[in-house]
Write a protein that holds these residues in place. Sequence first.
Motif, mmCIF file in Angstrom:
data_model
loop_
_atom_site.group_PDB
_atom_site.id
_atom_site.type_symbol
_atom_site.label_atom_id
_atom_site.label_comp_id
_atom_site.label_asym_id
_atom_site.label_seq_id
_atom_site.Cartn_x
_atom_site.Cartn_y
_atom_site.Cartn_z
ATOM 1 N N LEU A 36 0.808 -1.217 0.000
ATOM 2 C CA LEU A 36 0.000 0.000 0.000
ATOM 3 C C LEU A 36 0.840 1.265 0.000
ATOM 4 O O LEU A 36 0.383 2.324 -0.447
ATOM 5 C CB LEU A 36 -0.944 -0.010 1.205
ATOM 6 N N GLY A 37 2.061 1.204 0.523
ATOM 7 C CA GLY A 37 2.982 2.319 0.414
ATOM 8 C C GLY A 37 2.880 3.357 1.507
ATOM 9 O O GLY A 37 2.042 3.271 2.422
ATOM 10 N N PRO A 38 3.726 4.395 1.433
ATOM 11 C CA PRO A 38 3.887 5.349 2.532
ATOM 12 C C PRO A 38 2.675 6.233 2.782
ATOM 13 O O PRO A 38 2.535 6.783 3.887
ATOM 14 C CB PRO A 38 5.091 6.195 2.096
ATOM 15 N N ASN A 39 1.802 6.407 1.798
ATOM 16 C CA ASN A 39 0.647 7.282 1.991
ATOM 17 C C ASN A 39 -0.583 6.560 2.534
ATOM 18 O O ASN A 39 -1.629 7.190 2.727
ATOM 19 C CB ASN A 39 0.292 7.993 0.685
ATOM 20 N N ALA A 40 -0.478 5.259 2.772
ATOM 21 C CA ALA A 40 -1.590 4.550 3.410
ATOM 22 C C ALA A 40 -1.784 5.072 4.833
ATOM 23 O O ALA A 40 -0.823 5.426 5.519
ATOM 24 C CB ALA A 40 -1.320 3.045 3.433
ATOM 25 N N VAL A 41 -3.031 5.117 5.261
ATOM 26 C CA VAL A 41 -3.362 5.513 6.626
ATOM 27 C C VAL A 41 -4.016 4.312 7.291
ATOM 28 O O VAL A 41 -5.007 3.772 6.781
ATOM 29 C CB VAL A 41 -4.307 6.720 6.659
ATOM 30 N N ALA A 42 -3.459 3.869 8.416
ATOM 31 C CA ALA A 42 -3.904 2.636 9.061
ATOM 32 C C ALA A 42 -4.654 2.921 10.352
ATOM 33 O O ALA A 42 -4.338 3.871 11.084
ATOM 34 C CB ALA A 42 -2.713 1.722 9.345
ATOM 35 N N ALA A 43 -5.651 2.087 10.617
ATOM 36 C CA ALA A 43 -6.382 2.137 11.884
ATOM 37 C C ALA A 43 -6.505 0.729 12.425
ATOM 38 O O ALA A 43 -6.793 -0.204 11.663
ATOM 39 C CB ALA A 43 -7.762 2.769 11.687
ATOM 40 N N LEU A 44 -6.292 0.576 13.726
ATOM 41 C CA LEU A 44 -6.292 -0.739 14.345
ATOM 42 C C LEU A 44 -7.040 -0.683 15.673
ATOM 43 O O LEU A 44 -6.820 0.233 16.472
ATOM 44 C CB LEU A 44 -4.866 -1.232 14.600
ATOM 45 N N VAL A 82 -13.351 10.059 4.771
ATOM 46 C CA VAL A 82 -14.193 11.215 4.474
ATOM 47 C C VAL A 82 -13.495 12.510 4.899
ATOM 48 O O VAL A 82 -13.526 13.524 4.178
ATOM 49 C CB VAL A 82 -15.559 11.083 5.172
ATOM 50 N N GLY A 83 -12.859 12.483 6.061
ATOM 51 C CA GLY A 83 -12.162 13.674 6.542
ATOM 52 C C GLY A 83 -11.026 14.100 5.633
ATOM 53 O O GLY A 83 -10.852 15.292 5.352
ATOM 54 N N LEU A 84 -10.239 13.156 5.170
ATOM 55 C CA LEU A 84 -9.140 13.484 4.258
ATOM 56 C C LEU A 84 -9.656 14.087 2.957
ATOM 57 O O LEU A 84 -9.110 15.075 2.444
ATOM 58 C CB LEU A 84 -8.306 12.230 3.968
ATOM 59 N N ARG A 85 -10.709 13.491 2.428
ATOM 60 C CA ARG A 85 -11.279 14.029 1.177
ATOM 61 C C ARG A 85 -11.852 15.421 1.393
ATOM 62 O O ARG A 85 -11.685 16.321 0.562
ATOM 63 C CB ARG A 85 -12.350 13.086 0.638
ATOM 64 N N ALA A 86 -12.572 15.613 2.512
ATOM 65 C CA ALA A 86 -13.199 16.905 2.776
ATOM 66 C C ALA A 86 -12.161 18.028 2.898
ATOM 67 O O ALA A 86 -12.423 19.175 2.518
ATOM 68 C CB ALA A 86 -14.040 16.824 4.050
ATOM 69 N N GLN A 87 -10.989 17.686 3.427
ATOM 70 C CA GLN A 87 -9.925 18.682 3.582
ATOM 71 C C GLN A 87 -9.036 18.801 2.344
ATOM 72 O O GLN A 87 -8.120 19.631 2.328
ATOM 73 C CB GLN A 87 -9.051 18.306 4.782
ATOM 74 N N GLY A 88 -9.291 17.958 1.333
ATOM 75 C CA GLY A 88 -8.445 17.968 0.151
ATOM 76 C C GLY A 88 -7.048 17.481 0.417
ATOM 77 O O GLY A 88 -6.101 17.852 -0.281
ATOM 78 N N LYS A 90 -6.190 14.063 0.678
ATOM 79 C CA LYS A 90 -6.043 12.636 0.398
ATOM 80 C C LYS A 90 -5.309 12.452 -0.926
ATOM 81 O O LYS A 90 -5.866 12.713 -2.003
ATOM 82 C CB LYS A 90 -7.404 11.946 0.332
ATOM 83 N N PRO A 91 -4.046 12.014 -0.886
ATOM 84 C CA PRO A 91 -3.318 11.770 -2.136
ATOM 85 C C PRO A 91 -3.988 10.677 -2.962
ATOM 86 O O PRO A 91 -4.733 9.846 -2.440
ATOM 87 C CB PRO A 91 -1.931 11.318 -1.656
ATOM 88 N N ASP A 92 -3.702 10.660 -4.243
ATOM 89 C CA ASP A 92 -4.302 9.652 -5.124
ATOM 90 C C ASP A 92 -3.920 8.240 -4.712
ATOM 91 O O ASP A 92 -4.687 7.297 -4.917
ATOM 92 C CB ASP A 92 -3.872 9.903 -6.580
ATOM 93 N N ASP A 93 -2.730 8.074 -4.126
ATOM 94 C CA ASP A 93 -2.268 6.731 -3.755
ATOM 95 C C ASP A 93 -2.492 6.437 -2.276
ATOM 96 O O ASP A 93 -1.848 5.542 -1.712
ATOM 97 C CB ASP A 93 -0.789 6.553 -4.106
#
Length: 306
Positions: A36-44, A82-88, A90-93
């Motif tokens: 998934l690479g460095p721009n993935a955001v993980a939640a656990l 949703v939060g990342l998209r709303a703030q603009g 969220k990178p494409d990857d």
Amino acid sequence: MAVNARTIADDEFFFGHKACAGCGGSLAVRAALKVLGPNAVAALPAGCMSAVGFNFPQLSFANNAMITPFAATASVLTGIEVGLRAQGKKPDDCTVVGFAGDGGTADIGIQALSGAIDRNDDVLYICYDNEAYMNTGIQKSSLTPFGAKTTTTPVGANARGCLTQKKNLFEIVAAHGIPYAATASVGYLNDFIRKVERARDIEGTRYIHVIAPCPTGWGRAEDEMVDMAKDIVDCGLWYLAEYEGEQLSGQPGGRFHLSRNPKEFGSVEAYLRSQGRFKALTDEDIAVVEAARDAKWEVMRREWQG
């Protein structure tokens, strides 16, 4: 470019953690984040990987990562995306990905997961299944297999281990009409990597259920866990498959596909007898397990594409 053992990134995004030696869950998280690479955001959620990966002041994730309430993994994923998209921002990857154990997924987390699928939120949910609540002392989950010894399904003169069958969460998820779902095993890592890569590039909710053995709970040596994850597939007690919803398959109701369809199975008895958690199984119990396996494979081979 297809990701495989030769092309996978050298960068590590999950390292320095406190997982037990041989932990299948840590292997699944490590491999998935490399895809998934460095721009993935993980939640656990509360579970093995959050317990070993968030040890103040040390964070074992190179990616942005956070701990969620136990029951809320999929809900938190939704909020992050949703939060990342709303703030603009969220990178494409960027893939918003959750890693949760079998209990946190099939039991306490299934409501939030079902809701995310119903909304078709653009998130990837990965269940690393070690077949019990290992982090809190090996209690039974609804993904614990029949006959397994746990602290809540003990074995003794008047107790025979787990008396219920493992919940078929892959097909429960598929029944929602999810765009993409898959099963995998850390014993077949190339297959798992391929499925993570495919899920990364699909929009909507995606789900991967990966078998990830636990040396403590399964009663085998640490250096045998990858072999165990391969053996459970080879003996037919776990299958590698994909489900494509109508969006991908173009078929009403979606389409199931076997990723691996062995001509012959390995020994169920050898697989079960090799583990401390199944020591109390009788020959009759093993015959029941084998018959259930054969019945399941008969249906899959008849109705799913091989």
